[in-house]
Design a protein around this motif. Structure first.
Motif, PDB file in Angstrom:
ATOM      1  N   CYS A 358       0.829  -1.212   0.000  1.00  0.00           N
ATOM      2  CA  CYS A 358       0.000   0.000   0.000  1.00  0.00           C
ATOM      3  C   CYS A 358       0.857   1.252   0.000  1.00  0.00           C
ATOM      4  O   CYS A 358       1.521   1.557   0.999  1.00  0.00           O
ATOM      5  CB  CYS A 358      -0.898   0.020   1.227  1.00  0.00           C
ATOM      6  SG  CYS A 358      -1.772  -1.540   1.470  1.00  0.00           S
ATOM      7  N   VAL A 359       0.866   1.966  -1.111  1.00  0.00           N
ATOM      8  CA  VAL A 359       1.498   3.282  -1.184  1.00  0.00           C
ATOM      9  C   VAL A 359       0.453   4.250  -1.738  1.00  0.00           C
ATOM     10  O   VAL A 359      -0.609   3.829  -2.175  1.00  0.00           O
ATOM     11  CB  VAL A 359       2.760   3.301  -2.086  1.00  0.00           C
ATOM     12  CG1 VAL A 359       3.820   2.365  -1.563  1.00  0.00           C
ATOM     13  CG2 VAL A 359       2.398   2.970  -3.531  1.00  0.00           C
ATOM     14  N   ARG A 360       0.778   5.522  -1.742  1.00  0.00           N
ATOM     15  CA  ARG A 360      -0.157   6.524  -2.197  1.00  0.00           C
ATOM     16  C   ARG A 360       0.356   7.139  -3.509  1.00  0.00           C
ATOM     17  O   ARG A 360       1.551   7.341  -3.649  1.00  0.00           O
ATOM     18  CB  ARG A 360      -0.263   7.605  -1.113  1.00  0.00           C
ATOM     19  CG  ARG A 360      -1.269   8.709  -1.335  1.00  0.00           C
ATOM     20  CD  ARG A 360      -2.638   8.211  -1.624  1.00  0.00           C
ATOM     21  NE  ARG A 360      -3.323   7.635  -0.470  1.00  0.00           N
ATOM     22  CZ  ARG A 360      -4.267   8.276   0.217  1.00  0.00           C
ATOM     23  NH1 ARG A 360      -4.608   9.501  -0.106  1.00  0.00           N
ATOM     24  NH2 ARG A 360      -4.874   7.677   1.212  1.00  0.00           N
ATOM     25  N   ALA A 361      -0.545   7.387  -4.452  1.00  0.00           N
ATOM     26  CA  ALA A 361      -0.145   8.034  -5.708  1.00  0.00           C
ATOM     27  C   ALA A 361      -1.073   9.188  -5.999  1.00  0.00           C
ATOM     28  O   ALA A 361      -2.263   9.113  -5.721  1.00  0.00           O
ATOM     29  CB  ALA A 361      -0.200   7.035  -6.851  1.00  0.00           C
ATOM     30  N   GLY A 362      -0.512  10.251  -6.550  1.00  0.00           N
ATOM     31  CA  GLY A 362      -1.340  11.397  -6.911  1.00  0.00           C
ATOM     32  C   GLY A 362      -0.662  12.672  -6.472  1.00  0.00           C
ATOM     33  O   GLY A 362       0.571  12.755  -6.478  1.00  0.00           O
ATOM     34  N   GLU A 363      -1.464  13.636  -6.075  1.00  0.00           N
ATOM     35  CA  GLU A 363      -0.853  14.887  -5.621  1.00  0.00           C
ATOM     36  C   GLU A 363      -1.025  15.073  -4.121  1.00  0.00           C
ATOM     37  O   GLU A 363      -0.643  16.102  -3.575  1.00  0.00           O
ATOM     38  CB  GLU A 363      -1.400  16.077  -6.405  1.00  0.00           C
ATOM     39  CG  GLU A 363      -2.902  16.188  -6.344  1.00  0.00           C
ATOM     40  CD  GLU A 363      -3.454  17.358  -7.140  1.00  0.00           C
ATOM     41  OE1 GLU A 363      -2.783  17.850  -8.040  1.00  0.00           O
ATOM     42  OE2 GLU A 363      -4.586  17.756  -6.826  1.00  0.00           O
ATOM     43  N   HIS A 364      -1.577  14.071  -3.443  1.00  0.00           N
ATOM     44  CA  HIS A 364      -1.617  14.040  -1.986  1.00  0.00           C
ATOM     45  C   HIS A 364      -2.206  15.306  -1.385  1.00  0.00           C
ATOM     46  O   HIS A 364      -1.699  15.822  -0.379  1.00  0.00           O
ATOM     47  CB  HIS A 364      -0.209  13.776  -1.420  1.00  0.00           C
ATOM     48  CG  HIS A 364       0.574  12.770  -2.202  1.00  0.00           C
ATOM     49  ND1 HIS A 364       0.181  11.449  -2.304  1.00  0.00           N
ATOM     50  CD2 HIS A 364       1.677  12.894  -2.986  1.00  0.00           C
ATOM     51  CE1 HIS A 364       1.038  10.807  -3.082  1.00  0.00           C
ATOM     52  NE2 HIS A 364       1.939  11.665  -3.523  1.00  0.00           N
ATOM     53  N   CYS A 365      -3.247  15.826  -2.018  1.00  0.00           N
ATOM     54  CA  CYS A 365      -3.903  17.050  -1.522  1.00  0.00           C
ATOM     55  C   CYS A 365      -2.913  18.207  -1.406  1.00  0.00           C
ATOM     56  O   CYS A 365      -3.028  19.042  -0.508  1.00  0.00           O
ATOM     57  CB  CYS A 365      -4.580  16.838  -0.175  1.00  0.00           C
ATOM     58  SG  CYS A 365      -5.959  15.709  -0.250  1.00  0.00           S
ATOM     59  N   ALA A 366      -1.924  18.227  -2.272  1.00  0.00           N
ATOM     60  CA  ALA A 366      -0.933  19.309  -2.239  1.00  0.00           C
ATOM     61  C   ALA A 366      -0.641  19.738  -3.673  1.00  0.00           C
ATOM     62  O   ALA A 366       0.475  19.582  -4.164  1.00  0.00           O
ATOM     63  CB  ALA A 366       0.329  18.854  -1.522  1.00  0.00           C
ATOM     64  N   SER A 367      -1.657  20.279  -4.341  1.00  0.00           N
ATOM     65  CA  SER A 367      -1.449  20.640  -5.748  1.00  0.00           C
ATOM     66  C   SER A 367      -0.500  21.830  -5.924  1.00  0.00           C
ATOM     67  O   SER A 367       0.270  21.841  -6.883  1.00  0.00           O
ATOM     68  CB  SER A 367      -2.772  20.857  -6.479  1.00  0.00           C
ATOM     69  OG  SER A 367      -3.557  21.812  -5.834  1.00  0.00           O
ATOM     70  N   PRO A 368      -0.511  22.853  -5.038  1.00  0.00           N
ATOM     71  CA  PRO A 368       0.473  23.939  -5.235  1.00  0.00           C
ATOM     72  C   PRO A 368       1.905  23.399  -5.213  1.00  0.00           C
ATOM     73  O   PRO A 368       2.744  23.803  -6.022  1.00  0.00           O
ATOM     74  CB  PRO A 368       0.200  24.881  -4.062  1.00  0.00           C
ATOM     75  CG  PRO A 368      -1.222  24.617  -3.681  1.00  0.00           C
ATOM     76  CD  PRO A 368      -1.426  23.148  -3.919  1.00  0.00           C
ATOM     77  N   LEU A 369       2.176  22.466  -4.308  1.00  0.00           N
ATOM     78  CA  LEU A 369       3.514  21.879  -4.216  1.00  0.00           C
ATOM     79  C   LEU A 369       3.863  21.159  -5.522  1.00  0.00           C
ATOM     80  O   LEU A 369       4.949  21.353  -6.084  1.00  0.00           O
ATOM     81  CB  LEU A 369       3.561  20.904  -3.034  1.00  0.00           C
ATOM     82  CG  LEU A 369       4.886  20.231  -2.691  1.00  0.00           C
ATOM     83  CD1 LEU A 369       4.869  19.786  -1.236  1.00  0.00           C
ATOM     84  CD2 LEU A 369       5.230  19.037  -3.573  1.00  0.00           C
ATOM     85  N   HIS A 370       2.934  20.334  -6.002  1.00  0.00           N
ATOM     86  CA  HIS A 370       3.232  19.563  -7.210  1.00  0.00           C
ATOM     87  C   HIS A 370       3.402  20.469  -8.421  1.00  0.00           C
ATOM     88  O   HIS A 370       4.237  20.213  -9.277  1.00  0.00           O
ATOM     89  CB  HIS A 370       2.148  18.509  -7.455  1.00  0.00           C
ATOM     90  CG  HIS A 370       2.362  17.279  -6.634  1.00  0.00           C
ATOM     91  ND1 HIS A 370       1.958  17.192  -5.325  1.00  0.00           N
ATOM     92  CD2 HIS A 370       2.974  16.105  -6.915  1.00  0.00           C
ATOM     93  CE1 HIS A 370       2.322  16.009  -4.842  1.00  0.00           C
ATOM     94  NE2 HIS A 370       2.927  15.324  -5.787  1.00  0.00           N
ATOM     95  N   ARG A 371       2.581  21.511  -8.486  1.00  0.00           N
ATOM     96  CA  ARG A 371       2.697  22.436  -9.619  1.00  0.00           C
ATOM     97  C   ARG A 371       4.088  23.077  -9.626  1.00  0.00           C
ATOM     98  O   ARG A 371       4.739  23.138 -10.647  1.00  0.00           O
ATOM     99  CB  ARG A 371       1.608  23.504  -9.529  1.00  0.00           C
ATOM    100  CG  ARG A 371       1.603  24.417 -10.727  1.00  0.00           C
ATOM    101  CD  ARG A 371       0.306  25.144 -10.839  1.00  0.00           C
ATOM    102  NE  ARG A 371      -0.808  24.206 -10.998  1.00  0.00           N
ATOM    103  CZ  ARG A 371      -2.067  24.576 -11.207  1.00  0.00           C
ATOM    104  NH1 ARG A 371      -2.369  25.843 -11.269  1.00  0.00           N
ATOM    105  NH2 ARG A 371      -3.011  23.681 -11.362  1.00  0.00           N
TER     106      ARG A 371
END
Lengths: 407, 120
Positions: A358-371
């Protein structure tokens, strides 16, 4: 050193899922039996409402809630237990502060957040700024994954009303020097109120409200082995007293009939409605559990595994893997986020999931960081006391297998 | 059964009709902001029929393979047929059931197709 295999015996989920490789504790931690038992005990044996009834069962519930508050207060080094407010979760706790300060935000003044923030410590401030015609400022982060202190300094001026930041980013996992940042902010503007999101710090590093010196500290219960549905707002008494109660109703009021409503003192004025009594009891038990293990031992175990995982991932994937933030395991609180060339995080996480990893994928509710970081999505692994080197080995071996499928 | 059957991996590695059209009559771009999947479609409609179509994009294997499979399927069919397609048709094209978390990835192609055919 902790013995994670012995620790697993405290977590019933490992009986239900014997082959489980759980590497998503930053999303929510697994629950020890002691926590579940303490909550069940309340529901099975004294499930009266707290703070209201005069019969023994109700007094039992009231005492248990009170003791839970005291236990949590000690854990976060809060001066008085009245400065520990029960909320539904950390997001709710942040909104209690944002809404509670709304009337004091002047148009043209500014609110400072960071680009590291989880949406829960971003949107309440963005929306508050919009509603009050205040200026919304976002502080950059460094390549290491910490808050850019130089940019923090220049973002704060005499019209800054609130500054918020996370103790540990939920994507980078890098520990910010909270007390130092608070000093920097106070030096620029002693009047600005400071909120620290400690969700990813709680249970991994020491939360020390007194030493940190922030006005407000929030964290959720379920990330430190507690139940869902409970979060904590704590902080300086005089700062908490500045919050206008926004969730008013039962349990908050002294005089509801007069022309001016008179509210109770902290913490009741901010805790409208029946609190999550079982949740508070469960969270206090979770804290008991962590302290029995010893926060320093927990930290040593996580750091050892982080070092092992960083070396293993780089050894296996070399130039193909891009790990966010500094390589120094001592600066991390149990989290590693990365991208792997040629393999989308969703594909990777899905295929790992098929192997019960079990790992997590996506932007982890942190889209400003990912952008800002330039990745649409990342894969995140996050560790806790029940993880072993074997978990990391299985993760890496399976990642290699998946990589070959996509090659 | 793994979601990643040979057919999906094949369409992901070798997407059919990948690229762009010089003179599309219909164009659309759709993004799934939570995971960064994106699809762009160029469609050339002649007399109510999808005469040619190309797509480009980036994202997970499911989103990209489903676009390749869907486009292969609708090419030469009428606009009316394309607009009548539903989520179930995409699942049938993919040939594997999608878990709730991956439905969005699989249906991004259908959303893009319908958006391009209905927007101008």
């Amino acid at each position: 050193m902790l013995d994670p295999l012995a620790i697993r015996r405290d977590f019933p989920i490992y009986d239900a899922e014997p082959g489980l490789v759980y590497l998503d504790s930053a999303a929510t931690a697994l629950k020890p039996k002691a926590v579940i038992d303490a909550m069940n005990e309340y529901y099975l044996e004294y499930s009266a409402n707290a703070g209201r009834g005069l019969y023994p069962l109700a007094e039992g519930a009231t005492t248990a809630l009170d003791m839970a508050r005291e236990r949590i207060a000690r854990f976060v080094h809060a001066g008085e237990k009245e400065t520990v407010v029960f909320a539904a979760n950390a997001t709710h706790a942040i909104n209690l502060v944002a809404l509670g300060l709304e009337a004091s935000i002047k148009p043209g003044h500014n609110i400072v957040v960071t680009e590291l923030e989880h949406h829960s410590n971003y949107l309440p401030w963005k929306e508050l700024s919009r509603r009050r015609d205040a200026i919304f400022r976002s502080v950059k982060f460094t390549a290491d994954g910490t808050i850019d202190t130089a940019h923090l300094e220049t973002s704060i001026d005499e019209t800054t009303t609130i500054v918020v930041f996370s103790a540990v980013s939920n994507v980078f996992g890098i520990i910010n020097p909270v007390a130092d940042l608070v000093r920097i902010i106070r030096k620029k503007n002693p009047e600005a109120l400071i909120l620290v999101d400690a969700c990813q710090a709680a249970g991994h590093i020491n939360i020390d409200i007194e030493r940190w010196g922030a006005d407000f500290v929030v964290f959720s219960g379920h990330k430190l082995f507690g139940p869902t549905g409970i979060g904590i707002l704590a902080g300086k008494k005089e700062s908490l007293e500045r919050l206008t109660p926004m969730n008013v109703g039962g349990g908050t009021v002294l005089d509801a009939c007069g022309p001016t409503t008179v509210y109770k003192k902290l913490p009741e004025n901010l805790e409208g409605g029946t609190p999550n009594i079982a949740g508070a009891i469960g969270l206090a038990e979770a804290i008991e559990y962590i302290e029995a293990l010893g926060l320093e031992s927990v930290r040593a175990h996580e750091t050892m595994l982080i070092r092992y995982a960083l070396e293993g991932l780089k050894g296996a994937f070399g130039q193909r893997i891009h790990i966010l933030g500094t390589d120094d395991p001592n600066q991390r609180a149990g989290i590693i986020s990365f991208t792997l060339d040629g393999l989308h995080p969703h594909d990777l996480a899905h295929l790992l999931g098929e192997e019960n990893i079990c790992v997590r994928a996506g932007e982890h509710c942190a889209s400003p960081l990912h952008r800002t970081a330039g990745f649409p999505a990342t894969t995140r692994l996050s560790l806790s006391v029940y993880n072993t080197k074997d978990d990391i080995d299985r993760l890496i071996r399976t990642m290699e297998k998946i990589s070959r499928i996509f090659a | 059964m793994t979601l990643y059957q040979d057919q999906i991996l094949d369409h992901y590695r070798n997407p059919r009709n990948f690229g762009s059209l010089e003179k599309p009559t219909h164009v659309a771009e759709v993004k799934n902001p939570t995971c960064g999947d994106s699809l762009h479609m160029d469609i050339a409609v002649q007399n109510g029929t999808i005469a040619d179509v190309r797509f480009s994009g980036s994202g997970c294997a499911i989103s990209q393979a489903s676009a390749s499979l869907l486009i292969e399927y609708v090419k030469g069919k009428t606009v009316k047929t394309a607009l009548s397609l539903g989520p179930q048709d995409i699942l049938e094209l993919l040939g594997v059931p999608l878990s709730p978390g991956r439905v969005k990835c699989g249906l991004l192609s259908l959303e893009t197709l319908k958006k391009s055919l209905t927007d101008k």
